[in-house]
Design a protein around this motif. Sequence first.
Motif, short mmCIF file in Angstrom:
data_model
loop_
_atom_site.label_atom_id
_atom_site.label_comp_id
_atom_site.label_asym_id
_atom_site.label_seq_id
_atom_site.Cartn_x
_atom_site.Cartn_y
_atom_site.Cartn_z
N ASP A 187 88.46 121.37 182.24
CA ASP A 187 87.86 122.57 181.63
C ASP A 187 86.99 123.19 181.77
OD1 ASP A 187 86.35 124.13 178.58
OD2 ASP A 187 87.15 124.76 179.83
N MET A 188 86.55 123.63 182.37
CA MET A 188 84.57 123.86 183.04
C MET A 188 83.81 124.25 181.74
SD MET A 188 83.84 125.24 186.79
CE MET A 188 84.78 126.56 186.75
N VAL A 189 82.46 122.97 181.68
CA VAL A 189 82.37 123.39 180.34
C VAL A 189 81.27 124.47 180.52
CG1 VAL A 189 80.61 122.29 178.74
CG2 VAL A 189 82.32 120.75 179.71
N ALA A 190 80.97 124.51 180.07
CA ALA A 190 79.35 126.74 179.44
C ALA A 190 79.82 127.30 180.55
CB ALA A 190 78.15 125.66 179.60
N TYR A 191 81.16 126.85 180.72
CA TYR A 191 81.90 128.88 181.81
C TYR A 191 81.42 130.07 181.86
CZ TYR A 191 84.23 131.48 184.22
OH TYR A 191 84.99 132.28 185.65
N THR A 192 81.38 130.41 180.35
CA THR A 192 80.91 131.44 179.89
C THR A 192 79.28 132.16 179.84
OG1 THR A 192 82.97 131.81 178.45
CG2 THR A 192 80.96 133.33 177.73
N ARG A 193 78.77 131.13 179.63
CA ARG A 193 77.18 131.31 178.99
C ARG A 193 76.63 131.08 180.88
NH1 ARG A 193 73.31 127.65 180.01
NH2 ARG A 193 75.41 125.96 179.49
N ARG A 194 77.54 130.31 181.81
CA ARG A 194 76.85 129.84 183.30
C ARG A 194 77.56 131.55 183.83
NH1 ARG A 194 75.26 125.19 185.05
NH2 ARG A 194 75.26 126.85 186.91
N SER A 195 78.75 131.53 183.81
CA SER A 195 78.79 132.85 184.50
C SER A 195 78.89 133.66 184.28
CB SER A 195 80.42 133.43 184.32
OG SER A 195 81.03 133.46 183.20
N LEU A 234 95.67 123.64 183.48
CA LEU A 234 97.01 123.29 182.82
C LEU A 234 98.05 122.85 184.08
CD1 LEU A 234 98.45 122.31 180.75
CD2 LEU A 234 99.75 125.14 180.96
N PHE A 235 98.50 121.68 184.09
CA PHE A 235 98.99 120.01 184.83
C PHE A 235 99.92 119.89 184.61
CE2 PHE A 235 96.17 117.13 183.98
CZ PHE A 235 97.27 116.07 184.58
N VAL A 236 101.20 119.48 185.07
CA VAL A 236 101.87 118.81 184.05
C VAL A 236 102.77 117.54 185.24
CG1 VAL A 236 103.06 120.36 182.89
CG2 VAL A 236 104.23 120.41 184.93
N LEU A 261 80.99 123.66 187.80
CA LEU A 261 80.09 123.35 186.36
C LEU A 261 80.65 121.65 186.06
CD1 LEU A 261 80.86 126.59 185.11
CD2 LEU A 261 78.54 125.14 185.72
N PRO A 262 80.29 120.72 185.54
CA PRO A 262 80.88 119.48 183.93
C PRO A 262 81.70 119.79 183.96
CG PRO A 262 78.35 119.60 183.96
CD PRO A 262 78.78 121.00 184.49
N VAL A 263 82.87 119.20 183.55
CA VAL A 263 84.10 119.56 183.41
C VAL A 263 84.50 118.50 182.15
CG1 VAL A 263 85.15 120.17 185.18
CG2 VAL A 263 85.49 118.39 184.99
N ARG A 264 85.54 118.71 181.10
CA ARG A 264 85.79 118.04 180.89
C ARG A 264 87.38 117.76 180.47
NH1 ARG A 264 84.41 121.79 175.61
NH2 ARG A 264 85.50 123.39 175.76
N ALA A 265 88.26 117.22 179.66
CA ALA A 265 90.21 117.09 180.35
C ALA A 265 90.66 116.95 178.73
CB ALA A 265 90.63 116.22 181.48
N SER A 266 91.90 116.89 178.93
CA SER A 266 93.00 116.24 177.45
C SER A 266 94.21 115.94 178.50
CB SER A 266 93.26 117.08 176.53
OG SER A 266 94.26 118.40 177.22
N LEU A 267 94.82 114.85 177.79
CA LEU A 267 96.19 114.42 178.07
C LEU A 267 97.12 113.93 176.96
CD1 LEU A 267 97.89 113.38 180.18
CD2 LEU A 267 97.12 111.36 180.53
#
Length: 366
Positions: A187-195, A234-236, A261-267
């Motif tokens: 997920d891109m961080v701060a996407y809503t604000r920057r967009s 989303l990937f698998v 934009l900077p990103v973050r992730a989960s697994l």
Amino acid sequence: MSDFMSTAHLARNTVMRPVWKLIGGAPTMTMREMAEQLGVEIEVVDRFWTSCGFPKADPDTYMFTEQDAQAIKEWNQEVGEGALARNTVTSLLRAQSYMADRLVLWQLEAIVADFQERMQLDDTSARLVVLDEIDQYIELLQSQLGYAWRRQMAYLLLNTNREVEMRDAKAAVSDSYPLDRCMGFVDMVAYTRRSSTMSGAALADLVQSFEMACRDVITTRGGRVVKTLGDAVLFVADDLLVAADIVCAMVDFLNSRPEILPVRASLVHGRVVSRSGDIFGPPVNLASRLVDIAPRGQILMDATSAKQLRELDREGLFTVKQAETADLQGLGEVEAWQLTRGKTDGASKPLIRRTILEILPTAAKE
């Protein structure tokens, strides 16, 4: 106003040549006439048409060709012969049409953007040029679609066969969530604000760069893209080590790209069900919640998945350490763990297990 009318007239005259080429000539039938020709109720034709994702048609407007009649005839025969259930045949029609709708939009916009850039045209002029020249590309686009479909289906069949072979008896009877998958969100961080401060062109470039970069990393390292959501992917993957490799590679690569934009992730690892090209189940919800709380540049896992990864990772390719316990909406308190690479040489070596290129030669010998 006169300039607008002349542009609209030019566009309409220009577009009819490729349109007729695509639909099989000038329309010769109304919906009512086509139903009579096929010997079916008009509701059958209407159901087919709307299942394709098109607006309801006036039954007495000339808008159909023999090509349409043949497609509806084949669909109706498939329904009538009962090889597949009616709902299944209609579902397949919806799927094909939905994906075709997205595909042709992608193709058209890519060609428009190409003409804008190479010819230094404004959007309207570029679209007029595309309308005038698109029939030069139709056969290529069709043939490449056929090739991609055949290869993707072959790859999926081989992967499905491998998965079934590896299932144990317990998994075989677990039908509620039958698929064992490792899934991750990026997920891109701060996407809503920057967009909100970007131009349309800049926003489109950002989203396209992000999506293409994610797709390249995911597919080349043995995963599959499930869906893109503008600022998230989303990937698998079928293997937890492979999934960890993918998500680490994505975060490293995307955070090295200044235009993204900077990103973050989960697994997360768990059992899911697949419908309409998407996946559903508690692990998907968990992965979605974890990415929402992940700090910039970090990857979060749940405790169970982190423990499984630690047990599988005999070479020390990855490191997991407890991060925090968070109260996640709908899930309660969840113990989050941070994932990072262990050995630095692992970043350049994809951990793909068996690929289609390895499976096919064995099958050919057999």
